[in-house]
Motif scaffolding. Structure first.
Motif, short mmCIF file in Angstrom:
data_model
loop_
_atom_site.label_atom_id
_atom_site.label_comp_id
_atom_site.label_asym_id
_atom_site.label_seq_id
_atom_site.Cartn_x
_atom_site.Cartn_y
_atom_site.Cartn_z
N ALA A 92 -17.48 24.13 -17.87
CA ALA A 92 -18.89 24.47 -17.96
C ALA A 92 -19.75 23.22 -17.86
O ALA A 92 -20.83 23.15 -18.45
CB ALA A 92 -19.16 25.22 -19.26
N VAL A 141 -22.56 28.51 -18.39
CA VAL A 141 -22.11 29.47 -19.39
C VAL A 141 -21.73 28.72 -20.65
O VAL A 141 -20.98 27.74 -20.60
CB VAL A 141 -20.87 30.26 -18.89
N SER A 142 -22.25 29.18 -21.77
CA SER A 142 -21.87 28.57 -23.05
C SER A 142 -20.75 29.39 -23.69
O SER A 142 -20.48 30.52 -23.27
CB SER A 142 -23.07 28.54 -23.99
N ILE A 165 -15.34 26.00 -21.76
CA ILE A 165 -15.30 27.29 -22.43
C ILE A 165 -13.84 27.67 -22.64
O ILE A 165 -13.04 27.65 -21.72
CB ILE A 165 -15.98 28.38 -21.56
N ASN A 196 -20.14 38.10 -23.54
CA ASN A 196 -19.67 38.81 -22.35
C ASN A 196 -18.33 39.48 -22.59
O ASN A 196 -18.10 40.62 -22.18
CB ASN A 196 -19.57 37.86 -21.15
N GLU A 209 -22.15 32.61 -24.91
CA GLU A 209 -22.36 33.56 -23.82
C GLU A 209 -21.04 34.20 -23.39
O GLU A 209 -20.96 35.41 -23.15
CB GLU A 209 -23.03 32.89 -22.62
N HIS A 210 -20.01 33.37 -23.28
CA HIS A 210 -18.70 33.89 -22.92
C HIS A 210 -18.23 34.91 -23.95
O HIS A 210 -17.75 36.00 -23.59
CB HIS A 210 -17.67 32.77 -22.79
#
Length: 148
Positions: free
Chosen positions: A19, A24-25, A9, A32, A28-29
């Motif tokens: 990762a 966590v992709s 990531i 977030n 997704e990061h």
């Protein structure tokens, strides 16, 4: 079935997150990070709103200094003032002065917290690899919230 690890990531500023376990992709990061930026923007906004409101209230407060006879009561809380001062006129004056002092303290405190929140916001924004993508995600989050 063959295991294929996800790519690292990109967390911005040369920071990467391994990762390999797929926890966590990148999407997704980015989501977030977008939520964190939006929350920090709201936090800064709220602090500034409080500063503005407290300053407006302070402008309408009594500006007189504490009279000598009431100086021993300076710094007391509401209940302590009510217990300690028997004269209603003195209690009213001490209450107004204490409220004014509290507003001054709150403004200073809110400014300190706002400065910290601005630093955290700036750090989060600077860590974005593609701030335009992050801003787009923020817009999507807000749009989804209004639909719901």
């Amino acid at each position: 079935m063959e295991y294929s690890p996800l790519p690292d990531i990109d967390m911005g500023n040369g920071n990467t997150f391994d990762a390999a376990n797929g926890g966590v992709s990148q999407d997704e990061h980015d989501k977030n990070l977008a939520m964190a930026i939006e929350m920090r923007e709201q936090e800064v906004y709220q602090y500034q709103t409080n500063i503005n409101n407290y300053s407006a209230m302070l402008a309408s407060c009594i500006s007189d200094p504490w009279p000598q006879r009431l100086l021993p009561y300076r710094g007391m809380g509401r209940d302590q003032l009510a217990q300690s001062i028997s004269d209603d006129d003195d209690l009213d004056l001490a209450s107004q002065l204490a409220f004014r002092d509290e507003l001054k303290f709150r403004i200073r405190s809110e400014k300190m917290e706002c400065s910290k929140a601005k630093m955290m916001l700036a750090t989060a924004v600077a860590s974005a690899v593609d701030i335009n993508r992050i801003r787009g995600i923020i817009a999507e989050i807000k749009a989804a919230r209004t639909v719901a």
